[in-house]
Design an enzyme around this catalytic site. Sequence first.
Site, PDB file in Angstrom:
ATOM      1  N   ASP A 196      -4.092  -1.323  -1.512  1.00 53.00           N
ATOM      2  CA  ASP A 196      -3.229  -1.120  -2.673  1.00 53.00           C
ATOM      3  C   ASP A 196      -2.944  -2.497  -3.255  1.00 53.00           C
ATOM      4  O   ASP A 196      -2.086  -3.224  -2.762  1.00 53.00           O
ATOM      5  CB  ASP A 196      -1.929  -0.427  -2.257  1.00 53.00           C
ATOM      6  CG  ASP A 196      -0.972  -0.229  -3.419  1.00 53.00           C
ATOM      7  OD1 ASP A 196      -1.444  -0.031  -4.556  1.00 53.00           O
ATOM      8  OD2 ASP A 196       0.257  -0.288  -3.195  1.00 53.00           O
ATOM      9  N   GLU A 255      -7.239   1.066  -5.098  1.00 52.08           N
ATOM     10  CA  GLU A 255      -6.616   1.748  -6.230  1.00 52.08           C
ATOM     11  C   GLU A 255      -7.083   1.127  -7.541  1.00 52.08           C
ATOM     12  O   GLU A 255      -7.190  -0.089  -7.666  1.00 52.08           O
ATOM     13  CB  GLU A 255      -5.097   1.658  -6.137  1.00 52.08           C
ATOM     14  CG  GLU A 255      -4.391   2.458  -7.214  1.00 52.08           C
ATOM     15  CD  GLU A 255      -2.892   2.471  -7.035  1.00 52.08           C
ATOM     16  OE1 GLU A 255      -2.187   2.062  -7.968  1.00 52.08           O
ATOM     17  OE2 GLU A 255      -2.429   2.898  -5.957  1.00 52.08           O
ATOM     18  N   ASP A 295       3.976   0.066   0.127  1.00 55.30           N
ATOM     19  CA  ASP A 295       2.643  -0.474  -0.162  1.00 55.30           C
ATOM     20  C   ASP A 295       1.640  -0.086   0.917  1.00 55.30           C
ATOM     21  O   ASP A 295       0.502   0.263   0.621  1.00 55.30           O
ATOM     22  CB  ASP A 295       2.712  -1.998  -0.319  1.00 55.30           C
ATOM     23  CG  ASP A 295       3.573  -2.402  -1.504  1.00 55.30           C
ATOM     24  OD1 ASP A 295       3.279  -1.962  -2.628  1.00 55.30           O
ATOM     25  OD2 ASP A 295       4.549  -3.150  -1.303  1.00 55.30           O
TER      26      ASP A 295
END
Length: 182
Positions: A7, A69, A141
Site C-alpha cells: 500500500d 494499489e 496501512d
Amino acid sequence: MRILGIDPGLQTTGFGVIDMDGSKLTYVASGVIRTDKVQQGNLPNRLKVIYDGIVEINQRYQPNAASVEIVFVNVNPQATLLLGQARGCCVTALVTCNLPVAEYTALQMKKAITGHGRAAKSQIQEMVKRMLKLPSVPGPDAADALGLAITHAHASPSMNKLAALDVLNRKTHGMYRDGRSH
C-alpha cells in the site's frame, strides 16, 4: 505461493505477506516502511527509504508475486503527484526484485475484502483480521497491504486461466518499437 501486498504512501508504505495454499490463506508478516525520519523536503531520500525497505522485505520473506494499489486522483494535484512517485518507487523496487506485479484499485480491494467498495478502514482491518485469523486488527496501512495480497490470492487463479487462453496478452499494433510507432 507467497504474496507481498504493498500500500504505497510517501510517509507510510504498508506491506503485508501471506501464503496461499490452494484456497487456504496464512498470515506471514505485515508492517510499515516509514519515511518520517527523513527531512520532509528531501523527496529523493524518502523514495530511497521506501525502495530499500521493499528490497529488504523481498530478501527476508522471498515472495513469489506482488500486488500494489493503483493510485487514485486526489483533489490536491500535488499530493497525487507525490503519491504517484511513491507508488512508482514501489513498483520499481518490486520489478527490480524480479517479482511479477499485479495492480488493483482501492475499490477492487475493498470489494474483495468486505463485499462493497465504500468500506471504511476499520471494516477492512476487521475483515483482514478475520480472514487471516489474527489475534488483533493490523494497523490501517498494513491492513490495506494485506487486503491487496488477499485480493491477488483470490484473483490470480482466474487471471492465470485467462493468460493461458491468451486473452490477456497485449496487442502490439499501434505500440512503440525502438522509439517509433508502427
